[in-house]
Design an enzyme around this catalytic site. Structure first.
Site, PDB file in Angstrom:
ATOM      1  NE  ARG A   1      -3.730  -2.292   2.326  1.00 50.29           N
ATOM      2  CZ  ARG A   1      -4.699  -2.536   3.199  1.00 50.29           C
ATOM      3  NH1 ARG A   1      -4.916  -1.666   4.161  1.00 50.29           N
ATOM      4  NH2 ARG A   1      -5.423  -3.629   3.108  1.00 50.29           N
TER       5      ARG A   1
ATOM      6  NE  ARG B   1      -1.515   5.297   8.950  1.00 50.10           N
ATOM      7  CZ  ARG B   1      -2.793   4.915   8.962  1.00 50.10           C
ATOM      8  NH1 ARG B   1      -3.311   4.336   7.890  1.00 50.10           N
ATOM      9  NH2 ARG B   1      -3.561   5.124  10.013  1.00 50.10           N
TER      10      ARG B   1
ATOM     11  CD  GLU C   1      -8.606  -0.965  10.124  1.00 54.88           C
ATOM     12  OE1 GLU C   1      -8.638  -1.766   9.172  1.00 54.88           O
ATOM     13  OE2 GLU C   1      -8.599   0.273   9.971  1.00 54.88           O
TER      14      GLU C   1
ATOM     15  CB  SER D   1     -11.561  -3.908   8.299  1.00 55.62           C
ATOM     16  OG  SER D   1     -12.512  -3.011   7.771  1.00 55.62           O
TER      17      SER D   1
ATOM     18  NE  ARG E   1      -2.331  -0.888  11.293  1.00 56.89           N
ATOM     19  CZ  ARG E   1      -3.217  -0.119  10.664  1.00 56.89           C
ATOM     20  NH1 ARG E   1      -4.516  -0.340  10.836  1.00 56.89           N
ATOM     21  NH2 ARG E   1      -2.811   0.841   9.861  1.00 56.89           N
TER      22      ARG E   1
END
Length: 436
Positions: free
Chosen positions: A272, A287, A361, A364, A402
């Protein structure tokens, strides 16, 4: 993508969804473009019919000069209209690609993530009797994470996982992969280098085509060669999750109702660009540009109740893994302004991260209904012989960095070591990560 008939019959609902999801689209412009498109198609049908009549009129003998002249005029008019239709069709499809899915009636209305709604918690947040370290400090002290050399070699947000850290992440991935397989999800290692249609179809482009300014996807510059040796004109991209690859598996196919539901779990490296989050979470590996993840996908019948049942099933599996790992978490329902254009309903799971002093997070689950299926053209034949678009759902079963952060920070000990969650020990052969 929605059907234009549905859009016309539900204009106010679409207008409200555009507003609440913050989509840059004027519904009136789309409807006017559709009217123009239809009018040109009608005119073309009339002219083509006339062209055929003129062709038949001259078959019984030599056509008159008048017929020849009229035929040339009609041919010219058809050519001009076809050019105009091509332009309008492109504009029409560009607008259609922006039309959002109408969210569920119980989706919170809100402008951004600050208005997401917490709807459940599990686990007790640990109170340390010493000053806890961040995952950055733990990673450095235990020699399991190297950020400096990661940046040197890979650039901004680069990192190396080392020693027990690398083993821990691989154990996490295999644990999640094996868990999904045991729950009836077909295991897949899908392609991570894929064609443009799969990313558009799954909704990873904000428009109809890739835009490097807005889409957090990496395009591969080096072209492929076809089997014949000719340079391929296909654009290729690195996936940000295995979802697009899994969803496109049945693209342009018609399934049988008896074959549904289809349940997949995919393990992949994910890439990403994170262009929309520049300047956020700069420290550590919360991130990053690349990581590993196990993803779930469900393809089911066009039944909202059934789709919602599968969304809850996927969420329950991710909760189960968080609980087996002993990670306190909360569940959040995502508001309209923080969910993608194609989503009907969305929930996140967030694990507690002591170093950040907040939840982050780690899961999801999204329900798209038929929005993705229409783009990817995946249908099924129901018991009455009618073709319908399937419903598509996806969920992050477990992401690597994470969960890694949450484990390090929640399981750290006073002496600087980190205990391994019991459920992962069979995959590792050790119970604790100690200083070398």
């Amino acid at each position: 993508m929605l059907e234009i008939k549905f859009i016309r019959e539900n204009t106010e609902k679409i207008r409200e969804a555009i507003k609440n999801k913050g989509v840059d689209l004027e519904i009136e412009e789309l409807l006017e473009m559709d009217d123009k498109r239809k009018e040109i198609v009608k005119r073309l049908d009339v002219l083509r019919s006339k062209r055929n009549e003129l062709a038949h009129a001259g078959k019984n003998g030599k056509p008159s000069e008048e017929l020849i002249k009229e035929g040339r005029t009609v041919k010219g008019e058809i050519g001009e209209l076809e050019k105009e239709l091509e332009i309008i069709e492109k504009q029409y499809l560009d607008l259609m690609a922006k039309v959002p899915m109408v969210p569920s009636s119980d989706t919170p209305i809100g402008k951004d993530e600050s208005e997401n709604v917490e709807c459940g918690r599990w686990g007790k947040i640990k109170e340390f009797k010493f000053k806890p370290k961040t995952h950055i400090e733990l990673g450095r002290d235990l020699d399991i994470l190297d950020l400096e050399r990661g940046v040197k070699v890979a650039g901004y947000r680069g990192y190396y996982l080392k020693n027990e850290g690398a083993l821990l992440v691989m154990a996490l991935m295999f644990y999640a992969f094996k868990k999904m397989a045991g729950k009836g999800y077909l295991s897949m290692i899908p392609p991570t280098l894929i064609k443009e249609f799969a990313l558009f179809g799954s909704g990873y482009f904000k428009g109809r085509q890739y835009n490097s300014e807005t889409d957090e996807i990496y395009e591969v510059a080096t072209p492929d060669k076809e089997e014949s040796g000719v340079i391929s004109k296909e654009r290729k991209f690195l996936v940000g999750t295995s979802e697009p690859s899994l969803l496109a598996y049945y693209s342009n196919e018609v399934l049988k109702e008896t074959d549904l539901p289809k349940k997949f779990c995919g393990f992949s490296q994910c890439y990403r660009s994170e262009i929309g989050s520049y300047g956020r979470d700069n420290k550590g590996i919360y991130r990053v540009h690349e990581f590993m993840k196990v993803e779930q996908v469900v393809i089911c019948r066009a039944d909202i109740a059934e789709a919602e049942k599968f969304q809850q099933e996927m969420l329950a599996l991710t909760k189960e893994m968080h609980e087996e790992l002993g990670l306190p978490y909360r569940q959040v329902q995502i508001c309209t302004g923080d969910m993608g254009a194609g989503k009907y309903k969305m929930f996140d799971l967030e694990a507690w991260m002591p170093g950040l002093e907040r939840y982050g997070e780690t899961g999801s689950a999204s329900n798209f209904l038929d929005w993705q299926a229409r783009r990817l053209n995946v249908k099924y034949i129901d018991k009455n012989g009618e073709k319908k678009f399937v419903y598509m759902l996806n969920n992050t079963a477990l992401p690597s960095p994470r969960i890694f952060i949450s484990i390090l920070e929640n399981y750290q000990q006073k002496d600087g070591s980190v205990k391994i969650p019991k459920v992962l020990r069979p995959y590792l052969g050790f119970k604790v990560i100690k200083k070398k």
